[in-house]
Design a protein around this motif. Structure first.
Motif, PDB file in Angstrom:
ATOM      1  N   UNK A  99     -44.434 -20.496  35.929  1.00 50.92           N
ATOM      2  CA  UNK A  99     -45.113 -19.360  36.547  1.00 50.92           C
ATOM      3  C   UNK A  99     -44.719 -19.299  38.014  1.00 50.92           C
ATOM      4  N   UNK A 100     -44.512 -18.101  38.555  1.00 57.08           N
ATOM      5  CA  UNK A 100     -44.182 -18.019  39.977  1.00 57.08           C
ATOM      6  C   UNK A 100     -45.380 -18.436  40.834  1.00 57.08           C
ATOM      7  N   UNK A 101     -45.113 -19.230  41.876  1.00 55.69           N
ATOM      8  CA  UNK A 101     -46.167 -19.626  42.803  1.00 55.69           C
ATOM      9  C   UNK A 101     -45.908 -19.089  44.212  1.00 55.69           C
ATOM     10  N   UNK A 129     -51.524 -17.823  42.361  1.00 58.63           N
ATOM     11  CA  UNK A 129     -52.258 -18.983  41.857  1.00 58.63           C
ATOM     12  C   UNK A 129     -53.324 -18.523  40.863  1.00 58.63           C
ATOM     13  N   UNK A 130     -54.035 -19.484  40.330  1.00 58.35           N
ATOM     14  CA  UNK A 130     -55.183 -19.232  39.449  1.00 58.35           C
ATOM     15  C   UNK A 130     -54.817 -18.425  38.197  1.00 58.35           C
ATOM     16  N   UNK A 131     -53.689 -18.754  37.588  1.00 59.06           N
ATOM     17  CA  UNK A 131     -53.292 -18.069  36.361  1.00 59.06           C
ATOM     18  C   UNK A 131     -54.336 -18.294  35.272  1.00 59.06           C
ATOM     19  N   UNK A 132     -54.705 -17.237  34.585  1.00 58.86           N
ATOM     20  CA  UNK A 132     -55.673 -17.311  33.501  1.00 58.86           C
ATOM     21  C   UNK A 132     -57.124 -17.241  33.954  1.00 58.86           C
ATOM     22  N   UNK A 133     -57.370 -17.256  35.250  1.00 59.93           N
ATOM     23  CA  UNK A 133     -58.743 -17.199  35.764  1.00 59.93           C
ATOM     24  C   UNK A 133     -59.295 -15.782  35.598  1.00 59.93           C
TER      25      UNK A 133
END
Length: 80
Positions: A15-17, A37-41
């Motif tokens: 995932x790109x950060x 950030x916080x993928x899926x949140x």
């Protein structure tokens, strides 16, 4: 603008950060950096009240109409 440079950092899940974008043109350089950030949140999003919003396309159309009048009296008030 002929093109742009992009650098992307990814995490262990691909995932790109971080992304850095650089665009150069005759008018100057634009550098944009984004952090992800916080993928899926779950995101809590609430639309603002209508009184605090504008319609971008209406605004741009109004600007375009205003610019069409500029040529007619461009020198009327100018000090020459």
């Amino acid at each position: 603008m002929k093109g742009y440079d992009t650098e992307v950092w990814v995490n262990e899940d691909d995932y790109p950060v971080k992304m850095v974008l650089g665009m150069k043109s005759g008018e100057g350089t634009v550098d944009i950096t984004a952090h992800y950030s916080d993928y899926g949140a779950q995101a809590k999003v609430e639309a603002p009240p209508a009184k605090d919003t504008v319609d971008l396309f209406e605004m741009l159309q109004g600007l375009e109409e205003g610019f069409s009048d500029i040529g007619a009296d461009a020198g009327a008030d100018a000090d020459v």
